[in-house]
Every structure is written in structure tokens, then in C-alpha cells.
Scaffold this active site. Structure first.
Site, PDB file in Angstrom:
ATOM      1  N   THR A 148     -97.646 -35.991   8.690  1.00  0.00           N
ATOM      2  CA  THR A 148     -98.503 -37.076   9.172  1.00  0.00           C
ATOM      3  C   THR A 148     -99.878 -37.097   8.511  1.00  0.00           C
ATOM      4  O   THR A 148    -100.671 -37.989   8.798  1.00  0.00           O
ATOM      5  CB  THR A 148     -98.707 -36.976  10.691  1.00  0.00           C
ATOM      6  N   LYS A 149    -100.168 -36.143   7.636  1.00  0.00           N
ATOM      7  CA  LYS A 149    -101.497 -36.059   7.042  1.00  0.00           C
ATOM      8  C   LYS A 149    -101.658 -37.100   5.930  1.00  0.00           C
ATOM      9  O   LYS A 149    -100.771 -37.894   5.638  1.00  0.00           O
ATOM     10  CB  LYS A 149    -101.743 -34.644   6.519  1.00  0.00           C
ATOM     11  N   ASN A 150    -102.821 -37.061   5.272  1.00  0.00           N
ATOM     12  CA  ASN A 150    -103.165 -38.097   4.299  1.00  0.00           C
ATOM     13  C   ASN A 150    -102.298 -38.052   3.047  1.00  0.00           C
ATOM     14  O   ASN A 150    -102.181 -39.045   2.324  1.00  0.00           O
ATOM     15  CB  ASN A 150    -104.642 -37.978   3.929  1.00  0.00           C
ATOM     16  N   LEU A 151    -101.753 -36.897   2.733  1.00  0.00           N
ATOM     17  CA  LEU A 151    -100.669 -36.766   1.770  1.00  0.00           C
ATOM     18  C   LEU A 151     -99.798 -35.629   2.259  1.00  0.00           C
ATOM     19  O   LEU A 151    -100.240 -34.809   3.065  1.00  0.00           O
ATOM     20  CB  LEU A 151    -101.179 -36.502   0.345  1.00  0.00           C
ATOM     21  N   PHE A 159     -99.119 -31.552   6.110  1.00  0.00           N
ATOM     22  CA  PHE A 159     -98.047 -31.864   7.057  1.00  0.00           C
ATOM     23  C   PHE A 159     -97.666 -33.339   6.924  1.00  0.00           C
ATOM     24  O   PHE A 159     -98.425 -34.147   6.366  1.00  0.00           O
ATOM     25  CB  PHE A 159     -98.535 -31.546   8.471  1.00  0.00           C
TER      26      PHE A 159
END
Length: 378
Positions: free
Chosen positions: A182-185, A180
Site C-alpha cells: 500500500t506504500k508509495n511504491l 509494502f
């Protein structure tokens, strides 16, 4: 007022845009060579364990439980300190969700609580890497093995993390990721299931594609013609398209840089808030090398809501992660009651996620630190 500062934000480069544009100009938009490439690229970050790309982190969980054979009469033991999808996707397969309490400091599933929760009907023990800090997968592996269950790691927060030097993705029978925004990628929306088991991977691939069988040697009616495909077990369309997989492969090239920057910001928050007696900064186990997805500050003295409102009024987009899953009315209607997991409920009552993303500047982080300190008069 200063510009609004979100708690999370994607980092999209010119290289990411070029990768997507290349696919848009080609022959494949849906399932094509970029999917295969992304799955291969992803495996380079999961210790070589192969991956199945899907449309979201929620889809990854749904697919993983299907691969595990979760169904009516089964039980899934999991943490309540997670987004509701970890539990909801098991319930959608007909399983009974058994919530076990969390460790009071990390917010991760407590192996002792998980051991007390398993029964002869436990099909899966599902850990959650809260905020990016890996759960104690070695101890939880023992719990799952003793129960004759599979171990699932909900690693929506933790791609790039390691536990005892082993990358997330190598530690469980099934590991799920979320990509998603906002995730780390990110792949905008997207996720993946990884597993060292060829059998589980085959089941995952089938479920993400309606359960369609195209292999003539496996078909029950192979003489229809070259067009023939058939469904032996129900699945869904969870295919992640080429255009988003191209973005994912491009993002993976910067994963180590994302990790370094998130660690720098995490350390900056630690240093800026360590002497504020009204808060607790996140802990880190010696065995863990986290890819920090969240900065979960814990606010003492019942002042979490007041600090939340104070920071929001200053244009700082803090968030709370998460309401205990069984507090949601859909679980309350099934008979789950508050008080079930005291550590998780206490953690929730204190938790406040400060802005954390790769493109956050030092000055923006300092703005957050100053606003927290001013609230407490520190």
C-alpha cells in the site's frame, strides 16, 4: 452495493511484471545484481545518499537502530502516532522508548516535546513522516545534535517528499523506507536504510546479513580457507531478494507519476470536503512538498466511529492510522499509561484515512466525498 473500494492498493504495470519475469528466467533469485541496481536506483531519489535494501520497513528500522548502536541502557525518543514497529524495534534492541507528543495539526513529532524528552542517555531521536508529510527535520536535527544523539527519519510514508527543497533521505543520519503493497511504491514486502555515513552503512549491511565477515583483512581467523566467514557481532537475515528488487527498480521509474496522481486526489478530497464543518482536512506546511501516502481526515464531535461504520457499510474501505503506540498492551505491561501524549491521543480519536492510491479514479474519489458529505447532511 458498489464494488468494495480499499483504502490502499498497489499499482502493478506490464513493465513491472516483465522486470520480475526477467529475473525469474535468470540465474539470481536472492542476492544478485538486481539488488545492487535497486539500491543505486533508490539513491537517485534520495539526493544521492546510498541505500541498503532490506526485507521490510520493520526490518529497516531494526537494522537502522543496530547501525546506530542502540542497546541496553539507551533511550530512543519517538512519536506515538505511528505503526508500532517504530518503537518496537528499538525496544527489541534493549532501549527504553520515550514517547514525545506530536504537533496537533500535522501529527508529526513536535520538536519542543522531543527537546523536553531527551536525556543524557538518548541515543536516537526518531521522527515519523506521518501520512507522507515530512517532520520538521531541521528543528529535530538541532534537538538530536544538542543531545549528542543520532537523528533517524522513519520515512515509511514519504519517499519522494521534500522538506525545504531537500529530498527525504538527505535530512537525517539514518532514514528508513517501507515498500509494502500500500506504500508509495512497492516491492511486495521490502524496505531500505539510507545514510550519508559510510560507517553507519557498513554496520547496516553487516546486520542485514547475519553480521558475517568475509573480508580476510578483517577476519580474526583468516587462514581457514577461501570458504571462511565469521560473525563478530550478531545480525539477522534481512536480505531483499533480486526478484523483489527488480520490481522496486521498475516501480521507481513511475515514482514521480505516483506523486502527481496522489497529489491530484489529495487536492480533490480537499476541495470536496473543505466546507464540511464537522471535519478537518489535512494541513501542509509551506516548507513541505509531500508525497501523500494517506489522506488523514479528522472527524470532529466524537463521530469518527460512526462515520467509519457508515463508509464501510457502503463498501468504502476507510482505515484508522494509528492507535498510539504505547496503548498497545505490550507497552502498557511495561508501565506506559494513556494520557502520556495528549495531542497524539486527540489526533488518533479523530483520524480516518480515506482511500488514496495511484490508480484511484476521480469517480471513485467523488464516491467517497459524496458518502462523507451525505453522512453529515452537507
Amino acid at each position: 452495493m458498489s464494488e468494495f473500494l480499499p483504502y490502499g492498493r498497489q499499482s502493478v504495470s506490464d513493465e513491472d511484471i516483465a522486470a520480475v519475469t526477467e529475473v525469474l528466467r535468470g540465474d539470481w533469485l536472492t542476492t544478485g545484481p538486481a539488488v545492487t541496481r535497486f539500491e543505486s536506483d533508490l539513491a537517485e531519489h534520495t539526493g544521492g545518499v546510498p541505500a541498503v535494501a532490506v526485507t521490510s520497513g520493520t526490518a529497516a528500522l531494526h537494522v537502522a537502530y543496530a547501525a546506530a548502536g542502540v542497546g541496553n541502557g539507551d533511550e530512543v525518543v519517538t512519536s506515538p502516532l505511528t505503526f508500532v514497529a517504530t518503537a518496537a524495534t528499538a525496544a527489541l534492541h534493549g532501549a527504553k522508548v520515550v514517547f514525545a507528543d506530536t504537533e496537533p495539526d500535522t501529527g508529526n513529532l513536535d520538536p519542543a516535546a522531543a527537546r523536553a524528552a531527551v536525556t543524557g542517555r538518548t541515543r536516537v531521536v526518531a521522527a515519523v513522516d506521518y501520512a507522507g508529510h515530512p517532520a520538521e527535520l531541521d528543528a529535530l536535527r538541532d534537538v538530536a545534535d544538542e543531545a549528542g544523539a543520532l537523528l533517524l527519519e522513519d520515512a515509511a510514508h514519504s519517499i519522494g517528499s521534500t522538506w525545504r527543497g531537500k529530498p527525504v533521505g538527505t535530512l537525517a543520519d539514518l532514514t528508513t523506507f517501507s515498500f509494502f503493497a500500500t506504500k508509495n511504491l512497492t516491492t511486495a514486502e521490502g524496505g531500505a536504510v539510507v545514510s550519508p555515513s559510510a560507517r553507519l552503512l557498513d554496520r547496516a549491511r553487516a546486520f542485514r546479513n547475519h553480521g558475517l565477515v568475509r573480508d580476510r583483512d578483517s577476519q580474526r581467523h583468516p587462514d581457514e580457507g577461501g570458504w571462511h566467514q565469521e560473525v563478530h557481532a550478531f545480525g539477522l537475515n534481512y536480505r531483499l531478494p533480486d526478484v523483489l528488487c527488480a520490481l522496486g527498480s521498475s516501480q521507481l521509474r513511475r515514482l514521480s507519476a505516483f506523486k502527481r496522481r496522489r497529489a491530484e486526489l489529495h487536492a480533490r478530497y480537499d476541495a470536496g470536503l473543505k466546507d464540511v464543518t464537522d471535519v478537518l482536512t489535512p494541513v501542509r506546511r509551506a516548507e513541505a512538498d509531500p508525497m501523500w501516502h494517506l489522506y488523514p481526515l479528522r472527524v470532529l464531535g466524537g463521530r469518527r466511529k460512526a462515520l467509519y461504520d457508515h463508509l464501510r457499510e457502503q463498501g468504502i474501505g476507510v482505515q484508522v492510522n494509528y492507535i498510539p503506540a504505547y496503548w498497545h498492551p505490550v507497552f502498557a505491561d511495561l508501565g506506559y499509561r494513556r494520557g502520556l501524549c495528549p495531542n497524539a491521543e486527540t489526533y488518533y480519536s479523530q483520524e480516518l484515512s480515506l482511500p488514496l492510491f495511484a490508480d484511484l479514479t476521480d469517480s471513485a474519489a467523488d464516491r467517497v466525498i459524496d458518502a462523507v458529505r451525505s453522512f453529515f447532511g452537507a
